[in-house]
Every structure is written in structure tokens, then in C-alpha cells.
Design a protein around this motif. Structure first.
Motif, mmCIF file in Angstrom:
data_model
loop_
_atom_site.group_PDB
_atom_site.id
_atom_site.type_symbol
_atom_site.label_atom_id
_atom_site.label_comp_id
_atom_site.label_asym_id
_atom_site.label_seq_id
_atom_site.Cartn_x
_atom_site.Cartn_y
_atom_site.Cartn_z
ATOM 1 N N HIS A 83 0.838 -1.201 0.000
ATOM 2 C CA HIS A 83 0.000 0.000 0.000
ATOM 3 C C HIS A 83 0.879 1.259 0.000
ATOM 4 O O HIS A 83 0.593 2.234 -0.706
ATOM 5 N N MET A 84 1.952 1.233 0.784
ATOM 6 C CA MET A 84 2.856 2.384 0.818
ATOM 7 C C MET A 84 3.470 2.623 -0.562
ATOM 8 O O MET A 84 3.558 3.760 -1.023
ATOM 9 N N TRP A 85 3.900 1.560 -1.228
ATOM 10 C CA TRP A 85 4.498 1.686 -2.561
ATOM 11 C C TRP A 85 3.497 2.319 -3.536
ATOM 12 O O TRP A 85 3.835 3.198 -4.306
ATOM 13 N N GLU A 86 2.245 1.867 -3.476
ATOM 14 C CA GLU A 86 1.205 2.426 -4.342
ATOM 15 C C GLU A 86 0.960 3.904 -4.028
ATOM 16 O O GLU A 86 0.813 4.728 -4.933
ATOM 17 N N LEU A 87 0.916 4.230 -2.731
ATOM 18 C CA LEU A 87 0.724 5.629 -2.331
ATOM 19 C C LEU A 87 1.893 6.494 -2.777
ATOM 20 O O LEU A 87 1.692 7.629 -3.232
ATOM 21 N N LEU A 88 3.116 5.967 -2.623
ATOM 22 C CA LEU A 88 4.287 6.724 -3.076
ATOM 23 C C LEU A 88 4.182 7.065 -4.557
ATOM 24 O O LEU A 88 4.421 8.202 -4.964
ATOM 25 N N GLN A 89 3.813 6.098 -5.349
ATOM 26 C CA GLN A 89 3.688 6.331 -6.788
ATOM 27 C C GLN A 89 2.569 7.327 -7.100
ATOM 28 O O GLN A 89 2.749 8.253 -7.895
ATOM 29 N N ASP A 90 1.414 7.164 -6.456
ATOM 30 C CA ASP A 90 0.288 8.078 -6.692
ATOM 31 C C ASP A 90 0.624 9.497 -6.238
ATOM 32 O O ASP A 90 0.353 10.469 -6.954
ATOM 33 N N CYS A 91 1.209 9.603 -5.053
ATOM 34 C CA CYS A 91 1.548 10.931 -4.527
ATOM 35 C C CYS A 91 2.639 11.593 -5.369
ATOM 36 O O CYS A 91 2.592 12.802 -5.608
ATOM 37 N N TRP A 92 3.602 10.805 -5.828
ATOM 38 C CA TRP A 92 4.670 11.353 -6.685
ATOM 39 C C TRP A 92 4.058 11.958 -7.946
ATOM 40 O O TRP A 92 4.408 13.054 -8.359
ATOM 41 N N GLU A 93 3.135 11.231 -8.556
ATOM 42 C CA GLU A 93 2.486 11.701 -9.779
ATOM 43 C C GLU A 93 1.650 12.956 -9.534
ATOM 44 O O GLU A 93 1.448 13.749 -10.452
ATOM 45 N N SER A 94 1.168 13.128 -8.301
ATOM 46 C CA SER A 94 0.294 14.277 -8.016
ATOM 47 C C SER A 94 1.071 15.560 -7.700
ATOM 48 O O SER A 94 0.475 16.637 -7.645
ATOM 49 N N ILE A 95 2.379 15.450 -7.501
ATOM 50 C CA ILE A 95 3.187 16.657 -7.226
ATOM 51 C C ILE A 95 3.423 17.359 -8.545
ATOM 52 O O ILE A 95 3.972 16.767 -9.474
ATOM 53 N N PRO A 96 3.024 18.637 -8.632
ATOM 54 C CA PRO A 96 3.212 19.344 -9.913
ATOM 55 C C PRO A 96 4.683 19.530 -10.242
ATOM 56 O O PRO A 96 5.505 19.789 -9.369
ATOM 57 N N GLY A 97 4.995 19.374 -11.519
ATOM 58 C CA GLY A 97 6.371 19.575 -11.984
ATOM 59 C C GLY A 97 6.519 20.954 -12.592
ATOM 60 O O GLY A 97 5.616 21.790 -12.522
ATOM 61 N N GLU A 98 7.682 21.183 -13.192
ATOM 62 C CA GLU A 98 7.929 22.458 -13.875
ATOM 63 C C GLU A 98 7.003 22.581 -15.063
ATOM 64 O O GLU A 98 6.721 21.613 -15.748
ATOM 65 N N SER A 99 6.570 23.797 -15.322
ATOM 66 C CA SER A 99 5.768 24.032 -16.521
ATOM 67 C C SER A 99 6.591 24.812 -17.523
ATOM 68 O O SER A 99 7.485 25.575 -17.160
ATOM 69 N N GLY A 100 6.285 24.605 -18.776
ATOM 70 C CA GLY A 100 6.974 25.377 -19.815
ATOM 71 C C GLY A 100 8.007 24.655 -20.456
ATOM 72 O O GLY A 100 8.715 24.084 -20.905
#
Length: 100
Positions: A83-100
């Protein structure tokens, strides 16, 4: 010229350029041998050592990302390693990256 790693420093040594030595002053990145060498070079006028606070977030911006990831995962309270591994992946994807 600001030197960030050993390869750049080797090039600096070869070219005998004046430089600033930029480290984050983390004790795990320094040794007595290295500190002594850099201090000698500074006293010879070959380089200038820049002073930074230990593990300065200004030099380690990824630390802010790890903190955000940690907070997001803990908030969801993982119940198992999987569950932690899945949350890590989901949360990582939800952090906004650089735009442009």
C-alpha cells in the motif's frame, strides 16, 4: 568558475584557474584530508571556499520534494508495504512539476 564535482575540480587543477569551491557543508561530504587540501589551496590564493549552512535547502531543492512526498503519503496512512508503494507512486504523480 564555480566547481560542483571532482571532475570539474580536476579540470580546474589542470588549468590553474581561480575558483570558488561550493559545497553544502554536509559532514558526510567532507573529510579531514579534503578540508585540509581545500584550506591549503585557499591559503595559497588558488580558490575561495564558500560557506553554507549544513544541508542548506537552497542547495538541495529535492529535499523540499521529499518532504512534500512524505507528508502526502503519511496523510493517507499506508497499511502495508505494498500500500505504501502504491501511495508513493500516486503521490509522486500528483506533485506538480515544472511548466513550460
Amino acid at each position: 568558475m564555480i566547481i560542483h564535482d571532482r571532475r570539474e575540480f580536476a579540470k580546474f587543477e589542470k588549468e590553474k584557474m581561480n575558483a570558488k569551491w561550493d559545497t553544502d557543508n554536509d559532514p558526510t561530504h567532507t573529510s579531514r584530508l579534503c578540508k585540509g587540501y581545500l584550506t591549503k589551496k585557499e591559503s595559497d590564493g588558488v580558490l575561495h571556499q564558500m560557506t553554507w549552512p549544513l544541508q542548506s535547502p537552497d542547495l538541495n531543492p529535492i529535499e523540499m520534494v521529499w518532504d512534500e512526498l512524505d507528508r502526502r503519503v503519511k496523510e493517507k496512512q499506508p497499511t502495508s508495504a505494498q500500500h505504501m508503494w502504491e501511495l508513493l507512486q500516486d503521490c509522486w504523480e500528483s506533485i506538480p512539476g515544472e511548466s513550460g
